[in-house]
Design a protein around this motif. Structure first.
Motif, PDB file in Angstrom:
ATOM      1  N   GLY A   1      -1.422   6.231   1.695  1.00 22.81           N
ATOM      2  CA  GLY A   1      -1.047   6.505   0.309  1.00 22.81           C
ATOM      3  C   GLY A   1      -2.084   7.364  -0.398  1.00 22.81           C
ATOM      4  N   GLU A   2      -1.624   8.291  -1.223  1.00 23.38           N
ATOM      5  CA  GLU A   2      -2.537   9.220  -1.886  1.00 23.38           C
ATOM      6  C   GLU A   2      -3.467   8.517  -2.860  1.00 23.38           C
ATOM      7  OE1 GLU A   2      -0.463  12.520  -3.542  1.00 23.38           O
ATOM      8  OE2 GLU A   2       0.363  13.165  -1.609  1.00 23.38           O
ATOM      9  N   THR A   3      -2.989   7.496  -3.530  1.00 25.59           N
ATOM     10  CA  THR A   3      -3.853   6.760  -4.462  1.00 25.59           C
ATOM     11  C   THR A   3      -5.004   6.091  -3.722  1.00 25.59           C
ATOM     12  OG1 THR A   3      -2.000   6.366  -5.972  1.00 25.59           O
ATOM     13  CG2 THR A   3      -3.929   4.948  -6.209  1.00 25.59           C
TER      14      THR A   3
END
Length: 211
Positions: free
Chosen positions: A76-78
């Motif tokens: 996930g980018e977060t």
């Protein structure tokens, strides 16, 4: 071909092979050794499948006590964003491992995209002749197959420059030797690789005497 690549001298996990160094990956290995001089505490390690990128990352983590995020395209980018920030705050190196860097790997989160744009990239390229020979030799030894040097040189000149092609060639020759109850030879390799669609024309610089 007179020189084989040397194994990386970092301590390896007992379950892993040594990481072999050649001109196709020496810049990446050197960059990871010098993690203390990185402009930011994060680097992207990119390379094709089966190139040893995960093995090199594990060796890096053992040497530096750093953190690894493997197959980063699937993370996930977060989570990547927070890991990047934490690496800078804690001064603990972070190695992000992927098959390709952005922009090939699409990043939607603008803050992460800007941070990765400022992150050094260490690249593992396609194997050169010396590395191909060493990988063939190691793979045949692991399978207890008697592969003479003339066969290895013949394969190096005719197998695509990719780690996957090397692995598939060894798989095919292993099966052929077992099925035919024959030792490995250029004749067996030519027949087997032609049938498997793995045989390429010799590269111009190759020795044509074994064609």
């Amino acid at each position: 071909m007179t020189q084989l690549p040397l194994p990386l001298s970092w301590p390896a996990d007992p379950t892993d092979d040594d990481f072999l160094i050649s001109s196709s990956n020496d810049h990446a290995a050197l960059h990871l050794r010098r993690w203390g001089a990185w402009p930011v505490m994060t680097t992207l390690l990119v390379g094709p499948r089966k190139s040893g990128r995960s093995t090199l990352a594990r060796l890096f983590a053992q040497q530096s006590s750093g953190r690894i995020i493997d197959d980063a395209e699937r993370v996930g980018e977060t989570a990547l964003f927070h890991a990047w920030n934490a690496a800078q705050a804690e001064r603990r190196p972070l190695l992000i491992v992927a098959e390709a860097p952005p922009p090939d790997w699409q990043i939607r989160l603008a803050d992460l995209r800007s941070r990765l744009a400022a992150t050094p990239v260490a690249r593992i390229g396609p194997p050169d002749d010396a590395l191909m020979a060493a990988l063939f030799e190691r793979a045949f030894l692991r399978r207890r197959l008697d592969a003479r040097r003339d066969l290895i040189d013949w394969l190096v000149a005719r197998v695509d420059r990719s780690h996957i092609a090397i692995e598939r060639t060894v798989d095919a020759l292993d099966e052929a030797a077992l099925a035919n109850r024959k030792r490995l030879s250029i004749t067996l390799a030519r027949t087997t690789m032609t049938a498997a669609g793995l045989l390429s024309a010799p590269r111009p610089e190759s020795d044509e005497s074994n064609a």
